[in-house]
Write a protein that holds these residues in place. Structure first.
Motif, mmCIF file in Angstrom:
data_model
loop_
_atom_site.group_PDB
_atom_site.id
_atom_site.type_symbol
_atom_site.label_atom_id
_atom_site.label_comp_id
_atom_site.label_asym_id
_atom_site.label_seq_id
_atom_site.Cartn_x
_atom_site.Cartn_y
_atom_site.Cartn_z
ATOM 1 N N GLY A 210 9.710 0.433 -8.035
ATOM 2 C CA GLY A 210 8.655 0.594 -7.045
ATOM 3 C C GLY A 210 8.564 -0.524 -6.027
ATOM 4 N N VAL A 211 7.744 -0.305 -5.009
ATOM 5 C CA VAL A 211 7.511 -1.276 -3.935
ATOM 6 C C VAL A 211 6.010 -1.436 -3.722
ATOM 7 N N PHE A 212 5.576 -2.677 -3.668
ATOM 8 C CA PHE A 212 4.204 -3.013 -3.309
ATOM 9 C C PHE A 212 4.228 -3.583 -1.898
ATOM 10 N N TYR A 213 3.378 -3.039 -1.000
ATOM 11 C CA TYR A 213 3.426 -3.490 0.388
ATOM 12 C C TYR A 213 2.038 -3.605 0.997
ATOM 13 N N LEU A 214 1.977 -4.375 2.097
ATOM 14 C CA LEU A 214 0.757 -4.562 2.875
ATOM 15 C C LEU A 214 1.097 -4.340 4.339
ATOM 16 N N GLY B 265 -9.007 2.073 -13.558
ATOM 17 C CA GLY B 265 -9.205 3.045 -12.489
ATOM 18 C C GLY B 265 -8.084 3.124 -11.479
ATOM 19 N N CYS B 266 -6.916 2.559 -11.813
ATOM 20 C CA CYS B 266 -5.782 2.583 -10.887
ATOM 21 C C CYS B 266 -5.023 3.906 -10.957
ATOM 22 N N LYS B 267 -4.637 4.411 -9.791
ATOM 23 C CA LYS B 267 -3.793 5.593 -9.713
ATOM 24 C C LYS B 267 -2.314 5.204 -9.618
ATOM 25 N N GLU B 268 -2.072 4.003 -9.073
ATOM 26 C CA GLU B 268 -0.716 3.463 -8.995
ATOM 27 C C GLU B 268 -0.740 2.001 -9.423
ATOM 28 N N ALA B 269 0.269 1.582 -10.152
ATOM 29 C CA ALA B 269 0.385 0.178 -10.549
ATOM 30 C C ALA B 269 1.858 -0.146 -10.756
ATOM 31 N N ILE C 246 1.396 1.128 -3.060
ATOM 32 C CA ILE C 246 2.379 1.013 -4.137
ATOM 33 C C ILE C 246 3.046 2.372 -4.257
ATOM 34 N N VAL C 247 4.350 2.379 -4.142
ATOM 35 C CA VAL C 247 5.070 3.651 -4.111
ATOM 36 C C VAL C 247 6.418 3.505 -4.807
ATOM 37 N N GLU C 248 6.901 4.588 -5.366
ATOM 38 C CA GLU C 248 8.235 4.572 -5.958
ATOM 39 C C GLU C 248 9.257 4.219 -4.886
ATOM 40 N N ARG D 13 9.346 4.380 2.633
ATOM 41 C CA ARG D 13 9.918 4.526 3.970
ATOM 42 C C ARG D 13 9.482 3.333 4.813
ATOM 43 N N TYR D 14 10.449 2.573 5.249
ATOM 44 C CA TYR D 14 10.138 1.387 6.056
ATOM 45 C C TYR D 14 9.604 1.785 7.427
ATOM 46 N N ASN D 15 8.607 1.036 7.900
ATOM 47 C CA ASN D 15 8.182 1.164 9.290
ATOM 48 C C ASN D 15 7.733 -0.212 9.768
#
Length: 249
Positions: free
Chosen positions: A123-127, A210-214, A135-137, A142-144
């Motif tokens: 996964g990737v954690f981003y801001l 309560g997290c949906k993604e971690a 947080i996404v697999e 997708r980079y932007n």
């Protein structure tokens, strides 16, 4: 005999189910708050300053939380929280994707290999520049140009509210572990175990919070700097670190 004027309360099964679901969720969150096996820090990315660090302005590796703290102070800022932020190579280079101040300093690693990093899904954690966190697999990332910071790690602990099915509840694979999750309100929660735990236990804590993604960040090397909870670890030998700062004035 007087008859009661209060009608019998009937609750439809659907509403009863919703009530029980809500009650269960609240109980889990309270249980997570009282779980002293973990040190936690919750942060609002829209209101607080979160950054990722690897090197100082002279290109020198920071490596430890102590050197990160010194670097922050040099810029007239105060470090209020810090944690190692992902796996790294023997030369302290980030393992996989690393973006800092909109610059891609390391590319995404989509290879197959051994070790925790390659446990799936990765996964990737981003801001983003708008202070939104994600947080996404890795395969869905997708980079932007709006992404200001990003760190790749693995495995995902929670995806769509579900614990990674590769984890075993009674696994004897125990270690100090840390990770990051996103709450429903968009806040981030950073978590490190005080004692050795397995992947399932760490993932379950994020779910109960309560997290949906971690996302899992790293293992036995993990350290956390959090003075407000009297938890101050300054050592370490890392690649990427994640810090929350405020003005020193």
């Amino acid at each position: 005999m007087l008859k009661s004027t209060i009608p019998f309360l009937k609750i439809k099964p659907y509403y009863l189910f919703l009530f029980l679901l809500l009650f269960s969720s609240l109980c889990c969150k309270e249980k997570a708050k009282d779980d002293n096996r973990f040190i936690t820090y919750q942060v609002n990315p829209e209101k607080q300053n979160i950054q990722m660090y690897w090197k100082n302005d002279n290109g020198e590796l920071l490596k430890s939380l102590d050197r990160l703290n010194q670097n922050v102070q040099f810029k007239n800022e105060k470090l209020i929280f810090a944690m190692n932020g992902g796996m790294f190579e023997p030369d302290n280079a980030p393992k996989g994707l690393y973006i800092e101040d909109f610059k891609i300093l390391k590319s995404t690693d989509t290879l197959q290999g051994n070790g925790n990093f390659y446990l799936q899904p990765n996964g990737v954690f981003y801001l983003t520049q708008n202070n939104q966190a994600g947080i996404v697999e890795t395969k869905k990332f997708r980079y932007n140009k709006a992404i200001r910071y990003a760190t790749q790690s693995g495995p995902m602990l929670i995806t769509n509210g579900k614990i990674n099915p590769i984890f075993e509840e009674n696994s004897k694979n125990l270690n100090i572990r840390n990770g990051v999750g996103i709450l429903e309100n968009g806040d981030l929660i950073f978590v490190m175990s005080k004692k050795e735990v397995n992947f399932y236990t760490l993932a379950e804590f994020f779910k109960n919070s309560g997290c949906k993604e971690a996302l899992y960040l790293d293992g036995y090397v993990s350290r956390t700097y959090l003075p407000e909870k009297n938890w101050i670890q300054k050592d370490g030998n890392f690649g990427v670190m994640i810090g929350v700062t405020t003005s020193a004035k």
